[in-house]
Design a protein around this motif. Structure first.
Motif, PDB file in Angstrom:
ATOM      1  N   ASP A  44       1.161  -1.477   0.008  1.00  0.00           N
ATOM      2  CA  ASP A  44      -0.105  -0.004   0.219  1.00  0.00           C
ATOM      3  C   ASP A  44       1.026   0.933   0.122  1.00  0.00           C
ATOM      4  O   ASP A  44       0.324   1.503  -0.768  1.00  0.00           O
ATOM      5  N   TRP A  45       2.226   1.170   0.801  1.00  0.00           N
ATOM      6  CA  TRP A  45       3.053   1.832   0.275  1.00  0.00           C
ATOM      7  C   TRP A  45       3.451   2.587  -0.518  1.00  0.00           C
ATOM      8  O   TRP A  45       3.457   4.128  -0.774  1.00  0.00           O
ATOM      9  N   LEU A  46       4.134   2.088  -0.990  1.00  0.00           N
ATOM     10  CA  LEU A  46       4.696   2.073  -2.540  1.00  0.00           C
ATOM     11  C   LEU A  46       2.908   2.327  -3.973  1.00  0.00           C
ATOM     12  O   LEU A  46       3.661   3.650  -4.472  1.00  0.00           O
ATOM     13  N   ARG A  47       2.122   1.604  -3.559  1.00  0.00           N
ATOM     14  CA  ARG A  47       0.800   2.545  -4.223  1.00  0.00           C
ATOM     15  C   ARG A  47       1.003   4.524  -4.052  1.00  0.00           C
ATOM     16  O   ARG A  47       0.075   4.947  -4.736  1.00  0.00           O
ATOM     17  N   THR A  48       0.584   4.540  -2.457  1.00  0.00           N
ATOM     18  CA  THR A  48       0.266   5.525  -2.193  1.00  0.00           C
ATOM     19  C   THR A  48       1.620   6.293  -2.568  1.00  0.00           C
ATOM     20  O   THR A  48       2.248   7.788  -3.093  1.00  0.00           O
ATOM     21  N   ALA A  49       3.188   6.238  -3.225  1.00  0.00           N
ATOM     22  CA  ALA A  49       4.527   7.122  -2.966  1.00  0.00           C
ATOM     23  C   ALA A  49       3.984   6.972  -4.113  1.00  0.00           C
ATOM     24  O   ALA A  49       4.485   8.260  -4.982  1.00  0.00           O
ATOM     25  N   ARG A  50       3.855   6.015  -5.124  1.00  0.00           N
ATOM     26  CA  ARG A  50       3.327   5.996  -6.806  1.00  0.00           C
ATOM     27  C   ARG A  50       2.036   7.362  -7.326  1.00  0.00           C
ATOM     28  O   ARG A  50       1.961   8.628  -8.318  1.00  0.00           O
ATOM     29  N   ARG A  51       0.982   7.505  -5.859  1.00  0.00           N
ATOM     30  CA  ARG A  51       0.143   8.371  -6.340  1.00  0.00           C
ATOM     31  C   ARG A  51       0.808   9.928  -5.635  1.00  0.00           C
ATOM     32  O   ARG A  51       0.889  11.371  -5.674  1.00  0.00           O
ATOM     33  N   ILE A  52       1.388  10.163  -4.490  1.00  0.00           N
ATOM     34  CA  ILE A  52       2.525  11.269  -3.806  1.00  0.00           C
ATOM     35  C   ILE A  52       3.631  11.257  -5.583  1.00  0.00           C
ATOM     36  O   ILE A  52       3.700  12.752  -5.329  1.00  0.00           O
ATOM     37  N   SER A  53       4.131  10.741  -6.202  1.00  0.00           N
ATOM     38  CA  SER A  53       5.052  11.161  -7.532  1.00  0.00           C
ATOM     39  C   SER A  53       3.970  11.612  -8.174  1.00  0.00           C
ATOM     40  O   SER A  53       4.859  12.594  -8.399  1.00  0.00           O
ATOM     41  N   MET A  54       3.421  11.483  -8.218  1.00  0.00           N
ATOM     42  CA  MET A  54       2.191  11.924 -10.093  1.00  0.00           C
ATOM     43  C   MET A  54       1.692  13.403  -9.030  1.00  0.00           C
ATOM     44  O   MET A  54       2.309  14.589 -10.122  1.00  0.00           O
ATOM     45  N   ALA A  55       1.746  13.538  -8.057  1.00  0.00           N
ATOM     46  CA  ALA A  55       1.066  14.549  -7.473  1.00  0.00           C
ATOM     47  C   ALA A  55       1.750  15.888  -6.988  1.00  0.00           C
ATOM     48  O   ALA A  55       1.640  16.496  -7.842  1.00  0.00           O
ATOM     49  N   SER A  56       3.096  15.525  -6.636  1.00  0.00           N
ATOM     50  CA  SER A  56       3.880  16.278  -5.897  1.00  0.00           C
ATOM     51  C   SER A  56       4.851  16.322  -6.844  1.00  0.00           C
ATOM     52  O   SER A  56       6.144  17.442  -6.658  1.00  0.00           O
ATOM     53  N   GLY A  57       5.016  15.497  -7.682  1.00  0.00           N
ATOM     54  CA  GLY A  57       6.585  15.363  -9.198  1.00  0.00           C
ATOM     55  C   GLY A  57       7.797  15.059  -8.258  1.00  0.00           C
ATOM     56  O   GLY A  57       9.383  15.100  -8.785  1.00  0.00           O
ATOM     57  N   TYR A  58       7.566  14.817  -6.811  1.00  0.00           N
ATOM     58  CA  TYR A  58       9.006  14.437  -5.596  1.00  0.00           C
ATOM     59  C   TYR A  58       8.735  13.754  -5.243  1.00  0.00           C
ATOM     60  O   TYR A  58       8.486  13.715  -3.630  1.00  0.00           O
ATOM     61  N   PHE A  59       8.833  12.359  -5.662  1.00  0.00           N
ATOM     62  CA  PHE A  59       8.557  11.276  -4.571  1.00  0.00           C
ATOM     63  C   PHE A  59      10.294  10.185  -5.205  1.00  0.00           C
ATOM     64  O   PHE A  59       9.088   9.097  -5.111  1.00  0.00           O
ATOM     65  N   PRO A  60      10.640  10.240  -5.264  1.00  0.00           N
ATOM     66  CA  PRO A  60      11.123   9.631  -6.060  1.00  0.00           C
ATOM     67  C   PRO A  60      12.374   7.743  -4.957  1.00  0.00           C
ATOM     68  O   PRO A  60      12.874   7.768  -5.482  1.00  0.00           O
ATOM     69  N   LEU A  61      10.867   7.278  -5.069  1.00  0.00           N
ATOM     70  CA  LEU A  61      11.809   6.130  -4.136  1.00  0.00           C
ATOM     71  C   LEU A  61      12.087   4.981  -4.754  1.00  0.00           C
ATOM     72  O   LEU A  61      11.151   4.615  -6.458  1.00  0.00           O
ATOM     73  N   ASP A  62      12.751   4.065  -4.401  1.00  0.00           N
ATOM     74  CA  ASP A  62      13.338   3.028  -5.762  1.00  0.00           C
ATOM     75  C   ASP A  62      13.663   1.777  -4.604  1.00  0.00           C
ATOM     76  O   ASP A  62      14.288   1.818  -3.547  1.00  0.00           O
ATOM     77  N   VAL A  63      12.764   0.717  -4.339  1.00  0.00           N
ATOM     78  CA  VAL A  63      13.168  -0.587  -3.614  1.00  0.00           C
ATOM     79  C   VAL A  63      13.270  -1.280  -4.017  1.00  0.00           C
ATOM     80  O   VAL A  63      13.927  -2.295  -3.866  1.00  0.00           O
ATOM     81  N   ARG A  64      14.416  -1.123  -5.168  1.00  0.00           N
ATOM     82  CA  ARG A  64      15.296  -2.702  -6.080  1.00  0.00           C
ATOM     83  C   ARG A  64      15.868  -2.645  -5.476  1.00  0.00           C
ATOM     84  O   ARG A  64      16.535  -4.341  -5.822  1.00  0.00           O
ATOM     85  N   LEU A  65      16.613  -2.150  -4.251  1.00  0.00           N
ATOM     86  CA  LEU A  65      17.833  -2.487  -3.460  1.00  0.00           C
ATOM     87  C   LEU A  65      17.149  -3.774  -2.284  1.00  0.00           C
ATOM     88  O   LEU A  65      17.648  -3.888  -1.781  1.00  0.00           O
ATOM     89  N   ARG A  66      15.860  -3.882  -2.321  1.00  0.00           N
ATOM     90  CA  ARG A  66      15.326  -4.813  -1.759  1.00  0.00           C
ATOM     91  C   ARG A  66      15.898  -6.443  -1.725  1.00  0.00           C
ATOM     92  O   ARG A  66      16.185  -6.844  -2.828  1.00  0.00           O
ATOM     93  N   PRO A  67      16.504  -7.157  -0.898  1.00  0.00           N
ATOM     94  CA  PRO A  67      16.668  -8.635  -0.744  1.00  0.00           C
ATOM     95  C   PRO A  67      15.257  -9.172  -2.203  1.00  0.00           C
ATOM     96  O   PRO A  67      14.135  -9.511  -2.069  1.00  0.00           O
TER      97      PRO A  67
END
Length: 764
Positions: free
Chosen positions: A535-558
């Motif tokens: 849910d946090w990832l989906r929220t991050a995408r929405r915030i990124s679209m609305a704000s233009g700045y929420f450059p979350l990257d979780v690809r370094l997870r195990p």
């Protein structure tokens, strides 16, 4: 049998829509799935029709897909543009032609479940006046001798989709030799530009200039036009561009140096957003529409459907991106440039020579203000306003579209708070926490609005104060408060965020991603924590679209993108002991718990030290460094790539990691790269002179990346070769000119390479 196909299509479409709305699939996968579905339905319908006609085997006709169907980017409500081709050996075309007509009727015919597809055959040779079916040789002859330039452009997206795919593939291969033949004449270019202008005139006459997401200025068609024009010109030397989708073509164009990385990123992000908006409009109303709704309530619904917090933010994002896309199109194809009147006297008011890049930027900023003439008078009369316009136009051009299309950002850009020194400015982290707390259920919209303002402020502060370490601290506070605040609002108070990369070392740059992974203490909470993490990832995408700045990257997870979003600490420990690769341990040398949990800190330290560090591991990392140079950086740019090139930021970061791993007893504290290098000097792992030189190099290279980002160069990591661009960088660094920039950069690079070579590359 056709009715069963209609049911099959609806059943498959439901699965696509579900995964689309649930954000389980990326947009490109949705478009491709819709196109594959169309291929299969056409194939099956063709077999039904051919058997009904008494034919044996497969129908002797190749079905060529064109338009969005051809490029595997079909819409929910698109027509399918088709062309039919027969083998040259087909003696009599009467029966195959009748098949083509009956197949078209079968696809378009309506029964209880509606039609399968609307079919458009107007892109075939001679359009409506031409026969429905031609042999391959006749079709090739048409494209070689008689077709219009716009028809050649349309063939870029041609693909063999169904029927006799052997004939279809042969035709695509043969026609490609003519379509992709390199540079075209001025007459050819003028012809396709005239055709595009006619489309735009029709949109204007209908009053849809601003509302039409497909055909309006800066919309979907403009992006496709840029990409297809480049495919046409360079496709002969880059076969991977022939028939490529818009997304794939942008990737290839950027990798081949035909389009700047910054421009490719702009076009791809805009294309995704505009296509998502188009899809949501079509799903909402079940119409082949590309127009933004006029009703205020429907606009808010649309904003929610594309993941934006409200219509105001979405509309601002649309306007900003469309202006940028159109500006890029017109810069590439000046024949499309419309006559625009710019504010008179901008150069005079600012005391600048006319026709410079800075004046053009200032004109753009002033021209999109609510009252250009009033602002121009204010510039003449108020020195502080003039100085702020000069600052933005000279050193922070990237923020101009944001200011221009988000009215609330004018106050931020021209605020006196930009000039505050660190001791005077309010802590952005405390402000973010306060806004989230006060907003209640509307916290997501409040965070989006605040992030847009804070990032704007950070950009202009960086341009004004030219203090990259201050920018590190400011952006790190914004990121930490935003990440933790969003997670807490979703019920994840017992989930820790492990910061990695530049977020881990508290040295975020303006173009930096926020690299993180998530951990929960108790294995019993794993399933619940994973749902919260998703849910946090989906929220991050929405915030990124609305704000233009929420450059979350979780690809370094195990296990990377295939792994769980949240791991329990025991589960993470097991992964570190059994499966973690050397490069992952290396990455975790920059790990930091955002909640300050000792359990998290212990887990990340144990992960790094789970296996012995020696020459074998260092050799593996050196091989990886070589692969990065070969695969992620262009060979001709390595001497200018201050992020990945030899002697630049990557080497400085790796030097710190390697020395920390070699000397665990030294207990080198995680901090910014420059601070760690100075620690290494104090611990005598480097000479003090080397440590100071390398720390200065790290800060210079970081500052250069911010400068290139703010000046909106093609890349924020590769030094430009253009002397004019280097001169603009020199002004930001307070140096005399391009040569001084290069001298400073390569002097630092040589010192880094010398130390890196002595300590790492030559270690036996």
């Amino acid at each position: 049998r056709l009715e069963r196909l209609r049911y099959l299509r609806q059943l498959t479409l439901l699965r696509i829509v579900w995964n689309d709305l649930n954000s389980s699939w990326e947009p490109e996968r949705v478009w491709a799935s819709l196109s594959i579905l169309a291929d299969e339905i056409i194939e099956l319908a063709g077999r039904v029709v051919w058997s009904e006609m008494g034919g044996e085997g497969n129908p002797p006709v190749a079905v060529i897909a064109l338009g969005k169907h051809g490029s595997n980017e079909l819409n929910y409500s698109s027509d399918i543009d088709l062309m039919f081709i027969a083998a040259d050996s087909e003696a009599d075309l009467a029966q195959p032609s009748k098949f083509c007509e009956r197949l078209t009727r079968a696809l378009e015919g309506r029964m209880g479940r509606g039609a399968l597809y609307r079919v458009d055959l107007r892109l075939r040779p001679l359009g409506r006046a031409g026969p429905v079916l031609l042999r391959k040789a006749a079709t090739l002859n048409y494209y070689q001798s008689y077709c219009e330039p716009w028809e050649i452009l349309a063939m870029i997206r041609a693909r063999s989709a169904a029927g006799d795919t052997h004939v279809g593939s042969q035709f695509i291969a043969d026609v490609s030799e003519y379509i992709y033949r390199g540079a075209r004449s001025e007459i050819f270019l003028e012809s396709i530009v005239d055709a595009k202008k006619r489309y735009e005139d029709e949109v204007r006459k209908r009053g849809e200039t601003d509302s039409n997401m497909k055909l309006g200025p800066g919309g979907i068609r403009d992006i496709e036009f840029i990409v297809q024009a480049l495919q046409l010109v360079v496709g002969h030397e880059a076969p991977e561009l022939q028939g490529a989708s818009t997304a794939s073509a942008l990737e290839f164009l950027a990798a081949g140096g035909h389009l700047g990385a910054r421009h490719a990123e702009l076009l791809m992000a805009s294309y995704r957003l505009f296509r998502q908006i188009e899809h949501r409009i079509q799903l909402r109303y079940d119409l082949q529409s590309h127009n933004l709704p006029a009703d205020a309530n429907e606009r808010e619904v649309l904003a929610r459907l594309v993941g934006s917090s409200n219509w105001q933010y979405l509309h601002g994002e649309i306007r900003r991106r469309r202006a940028q896309v159109r500006e890029l199109l017109e810069s590439r194809i000046p024949l499309l440039r419309a006559d625009r009147s710019s504010p008179v006297g901008v150069a005079e008011a600012l005391g600048w020579p006319p026709e410079t890049a800075q004046v053009k930027a200032a004109e753009y900023l002033i021209g999109f203000s609510d009252a250009p003439d009033s602002l121009l008078n204010q510039i003449r009369e108020d020195r502080s306003t003039a100085e702020r316009v000069k600052l933005i136009a000279s050193f922070a051009q990237r923020v101009i579209p944001e200011i221009s299309f988000h009215r609330e950002l004018w106050d931020v850009a021209f605020s006196e708070e930009i000039e505050f020194m660190p001791g005077d400015e309010t802590d952005p982290a405390s402000l973010i926490r306060e806004r989230i707390r006060d907003a209640g259920d509307s916290w997501e919209a409040a965070l989006s609005a605040f992030l847009r303002r804070e990032f704007m402020a950070a950009c202009i502060k960086d341009a004004l104060h030219r203090d990259v370490e201050r920018t590190f601290g400011y952006l790190t506070k914004v990121a930490e408060a935003s990440l933790l605040g969003a997670l807490d609002c979703l019920g994840g108070e017992d989930i820790d965020i492990v910061a990695l990369g530049r977020l881990g070392s508290s040295e975020l740059l303006l173009p930096s991603d926020w690299d993180v992974t998530l951990l929960v203490k108790e294995p019993a909470r794993q399933a619940v924590a994973e749902r919260i993490g998703q849910d946090w990832l989906r929220t991050a995408r929405r915030i990124s679209m609305a704000s233009g700045y929420f450059p979350l990257d979780v690809r370094l997870r195990p296990e990377g993108s295939a792994g769980l979003v949240v791991r329990s600490i025991p589960g993470f420990n097991n992964y570190a002991e059994s499966s973690m690769e050397t490069w992952e341990r290396f990455a975790f040398t920059w790990a930091r718990s955002l909640r300050g949990w000792p359990e998290t800190a212990a887990a990340t330290v144990d992960a790094v030290s789970a296996s012995e560090w020696g020459w074998e591991q260092e050799s593996e990392m050196l091989q990886m460094r070589s692969r990065i140079h070969n695969e992620r950086a262009r060979s001709w740019e390595l001497r200018r790539d201050i992020k990945l090139g030899e002697g630049f930021l990557l080497d400085l970061e790796w030097l710190c990691s390697i020395l920390r791993l070699r000397h665990p007893e030294a207990q080198i504290r995680l901090s910014t790269t420059a601070s760690m290098l100075r620690q290494l000097g104090r611990l005598s792992l480097l000479s003090q002179c080397e440590a100071d030189e390398l720390a200065d190099a790290a800060l210079l290279f970081a500052r250069l990346r911010n400068i290139m980002y703010l000046l909106e160069f093609d890349s924020d990591s590769v030094l430009p070769e253009n002397p004019e661009k280097l001169d603009r960088m020199a002004a930001s660094l307070k140096l005399d000119g391009a040569n001084d920039v290069l001298d400073a950069v390569y002097d630092k690079r040589d010192k880094v390479m010398s130390v890196y070579g002595d300590l790492v590359l030559r270690t036996p």
